[in-house]
Enzyme design. Structure first.
Site, mmCIF file in Angstrom:
data_model
loop_
_atom_site.group_PDB
_atom_site.id
_atom_site.type_symbol
_atom_site.label_atom_id
_atom_site.label_comp_id
_atom_site.label_asym_id
_atom_site.label_seq_id
_atom_site.Cartn_x
_atom_site.Cartn_y
_atom_site.Cartn_z
ATOM 1 C CG HIS A 118 8.152 13.975 9.423
ATOM 2 N ND1 HIS A 118 7.609 12.625 9.184
ATOM 3 C CD2 HIS A 118 7.063 15.095 9.067
ATOM 4 C CE1 HIS A 118 6.580 12.782 8.611
ATOM 5 N NE2 HIS A 118 6.412 14.141 8.285
ATOM 6 C CG ASP A 138 7.925 10.437 12.368
ATOM 7 O OD1 ASP A 138 8.579 11.166 11.948
ATOM 8 O OD2 ASP A 138 7.065 10.126 12.776
ATOM 9 C CG ASP A 191 3.259 13.140 5.683
ATOM 10 O OD1 ASP A 191 4.333 13.658 6.054
ATOM 11 O OD2 ASP A 191 2.257 13.199 6.346
ATOM 12 C CD GLU A 238 4.955 15.738 11.714
ATOM 13 O OE1 GLU A 238 4.010 16.833 11.864
ATOM 14 O OE2 GLU A 238 4.487 14.520 11.376
ATOM 15 C CD GLU A 239 2.967 11.595 10.339
ATOM 16 O OE1 GLU A 239 2.085 11.976 10.938
ATOM 17 O OE2 GLU A 239 3.576 11.956 8.979
ATOM 18 C CG ASP A 299 8.719 21.196 8.762
ATOM 19 O OD1 ASP A 299 9.092 19.894 8.296
ATOM 20 O OD2 ASP A 299 8.240 20.869 9.996
ATOM 21 C CG HIS A 301 -1.529 10.326 7.441
ATOM 22 N ND1 HIS A 301 -1.605 11.064 8.473
ATOM 23 C CD2 HIS A 301 -0.271 10.887 7.017
ATOM 24 C CE1 HIS A 301 -0.668 11.867 9.029
ATOM 25 N NE2 HIS A 301 0.350 11.872 8.013
HETATM 26 ZN ZN LIG Z 1 4.591 14.836 7.713
#
Ligand SMILES: [Zn+2]
Ligand SMILES: *[C@@H]1O[C@H](CO)[C@@H](O)[C@H](O)[C@H]1NC(C)=O
Length: 600
Positions: free
Chosen positions: A182, A184, A217, A251-252, A280, A569
């Site tokens: 992803h 984002d 991520d 995705e987030e 993934d 995150h």
């Molecule tokens: Zn991720």
């Protein structure tokens, strides 16, 4: 990953979970040695969930045998090295090991981090909310730094910002390989910006790590796949099997604009089960009990929010009834917490497979634990012992069972007015062997008696269960419903790892081993073990179920190296350059191996 209780991407050291999430030891142990080992089990099941067991309904051994006669207990695949393209693979291996390539990799990933692509929970419509525009410059960046990918692969933009690259293989009868990632990233909290060692969108390289939001991520996955393809094209590779790169952009925030639309196009093109395998983001590898173990996620828990709503007549609070809506709701919520879901450990649970792998290959596992795990294979008594030990640990317990968390409560507006309505929201993460329906049935059953007691008409998920159904008047209503219709998610189908259908799993396992070995000086004893695992959060793969039975949530990242992934995150997200280059090796090896596989 959207959410993660404790997964590889948060592990910061070789044998410790992040302190904020450090689990209690799995089993009650007496020695600190054993305790340390048990804590390190946390790493091995990071991203691991437990699939609730069905042993209450009889043994699953028969099924297991059917699925994979004689190969079950943590069967290991052989190292899989490309043959037809062996020379190319070996020469790429050398290239990947050079300082020049390292520099390129730093530039590729650092540059990607420098283009912020934040996604927000409250994003508006794609055409209206200007915050979506962030993805345009990111596309320009990719076009600029991966010229060969853009010359060679066919790029389709799906729903404006979804990226679908197709590298057409010469044999259109072979099902494609899909690499998902992803674009984002989760937003950087503005109040934390000055806590970053290096600014969050600097992409700064300190000689060892690349810093910034998205560095792990999941721009590492996205740029890793593109870097692998760019390198393969430079090496002259032309695929036989089609390779698809599918990059969502929300995705987030659950992937509805990105992955969901990308999969619609893919389904249209390749049909149901038309893809050989999907890889993934997900679990990584790390040292556990003296052995290095990789844990590709083969399942994901389900998700559903239940709304519990009580309606009773309003009025002046100077003449109150015995129970107001709020009082009744409180009684209901107490009842829920008094009757949580039951924990059951199944032999078909991916986590059970992880335990078997630890018992089989964890050199330093305490013997008593090894014995219990091994005995549980054929002894229900040992299985119950294991289950009991797991249930003592709140973290592992949460991985095993369907969870409930009362997260929102509301009711009442004024001191002198009886509340006509009170409601609460219960968040559930659904066990892999259960379902959204079973979870809702449980929610209804627990409070059935109280509905009767409080003389309420009970409507559970669209079905009237009492009072009005019997024609009797009630003093109010109790309604259970899906708090966010359309968002409930069933547990993901488990990817096969045994028997005839396990070919893609074996391909992935062999590829992980080949990648791991290719640039390490290994004695046989130090080889990497591959174990089925379970994701703690949900990924974009929630939309891929129809496309392939063979979905793997796996980031080939050394989570236990201390220089691997960190701080996903949160503040100081970063990735070691050696770990990133190893990801590129993995993608290149996977593409070559999938290309040569004849039976996918
Ligand atoms: Zn991720
Ligand atoms: C339930 O409430 C209705 C309406 O207030 C009332 O007529 C009825 O008697 C109540 N039933 C019981 C069992 O309390």
């Amino acid at each position: 990953m959207e959410t993660s209780l404790f997964d590889s991407k948060q592990a910061t050291g070789p044998s410790l979970l992040p302190s904020s999430q450090a689990p209690v030891p799995l089993l009650k142990t007496r020695s600190t040695f054993a305790r340390k080992l048990l804590v390190s089990l946390g790493i091995i099941i990071y991203g691991a969930y437990i699939w609730r067991c069905t042993h209450a309904n009889g043994l699953n051994l028969g099924q297991l045998k059917q699925d994979g006669e004689g190969e079950a207990r943590c069967a290991q695949s052989d190292v899989l090295i490309p043959e037809k393209n062996g020379d190319l693979w070996r020469s790429l291996s050398v290239t990947f090991g050079t300082e020049d390539f390292k520099k390129r990799a730093v530039d590729w990933l650092g540059g990607a981090v420098r283009v912020p692509t934040e996604s927000y929970d409250d994003l508006g419509h794609l055409d209206e909310d200007p915050r979506w525009d962030a993805f345009g410059p990111f596309h320009d960046y990719l076009l600029d730094v991966f010229p060969r990918v853009h010359e060679t692969l066919k790029l389709t933009k799906v729903n404006t910002y979804g990226l679908l690259y197709v590298w057409e293989g010469s044999d259109s009868l072979l099902k494609p390989l899909v690499l998902a990632a992803h674009q984002d990233v989760v937003p950087v909290n503005p109040t934390t910006v000055d806590q970053w060692t290096h600014p969050p969108y600097s992409g700064y390289f300190d000689g060892e790590r690349i810093w910034g939001r998205g560095s792990s991520d999941d721009k590492s996955g996205l740029i890793g796949a593109l870097s692998g393809v760019e390198s393969l094209i430079e090496g002259g590779f032309k695929p036989t099997r089609t390779v698809v790169l599918a990059f969502g952009f929300d995705e987030e925030v659950s992937g509805r604009q990105g992955a969901q639309k990308l999969v619609e196009v893919l389904l249209d093109r390749y049909g149901k089960n038309g893809v050989a395998l999907v890889v993934d983001e997900g679990g990584g590898f790390g040292e556990n009990y003296g052995s290095v173990v990789a844990v590709p996620g083969i399942g994901e828990k389900g998700y559903t929010d239940t709304r519990v709503e009580v309606n009773t007549p309003g009025g002046h609070s100077s003449v109150p009834p015995k129970h107001t809506s709020i009082g009744i709701l409180a009684a209901l919520l107490v009842e829920y917490e008094a009757h949580p879901f039951k924990l059951e450990l199944s032999r078909r649970d991916p986590f059970y497979s992880t335990l078997q792998c630890v018992a089989e290959h964890g050199k330093d596992l305490p013997e008593s634990l090894r014995k219990t795990i091994k005995r549980s294979w054929s002894s229900n008594k040992a299985l119950l012992t294991l289950e009991k030990e797991i249930s003592k640990n709140p973290v592992y317990k949460a991985l095993v069972e369907t969870t409930q968390a009362i997260d929102i409560v509301q009711g009442g507006v004024k001191a002198n007015a009886l509340p006509e309505q009170a409601w609460a929201l219960i968040n559930h993460r659904v066990s892999v062997i259960s379902s959204v329906g079973e979870t809702q049935a449980h929610d209804a059953k627990i409070i059935e008696g109280l509905a009767e007691k409080f003389n309420l008409t009970f409507n559970a998920f669209g079905t009237k269960l009492s009072k009005e159904a019997f024609g009797a008047p009630s003093s109010g209503s109790l309604t259970l419903s899906d708090a966010h219709p359309g968002t409930a998610l069933e547990p993901a189908p488990i990817t096969p790892t045994l028997g005839k259908e396990a070919t893609p799993y074996k391909l992935l396992s062999g590829t992980i081993k080949a990648t791991y070995n290719s640039h390490r000086d290994l004695t046989g004893a130090n080889e990497i073990v591959v174990s089925p695992g379970m994701m703690s959060g949900n990924t974009d793969t929630r939309y891929y179920w129809d496309l392939s039975k063979h979905i793997f949530r796996y980031s080939h990242i050394n989570a236990g190296s201390g220089t691997g992934l960190g701080n996903v995150h949160t503040v100081d997200e970063s990735l070691g350059i050696n770990e990133f280059v190893e990801m590129i090796r993995f993608f290149a090896t996977l593409i070559l191996n999938a290309d040569e596989a004849t039976d996918l």
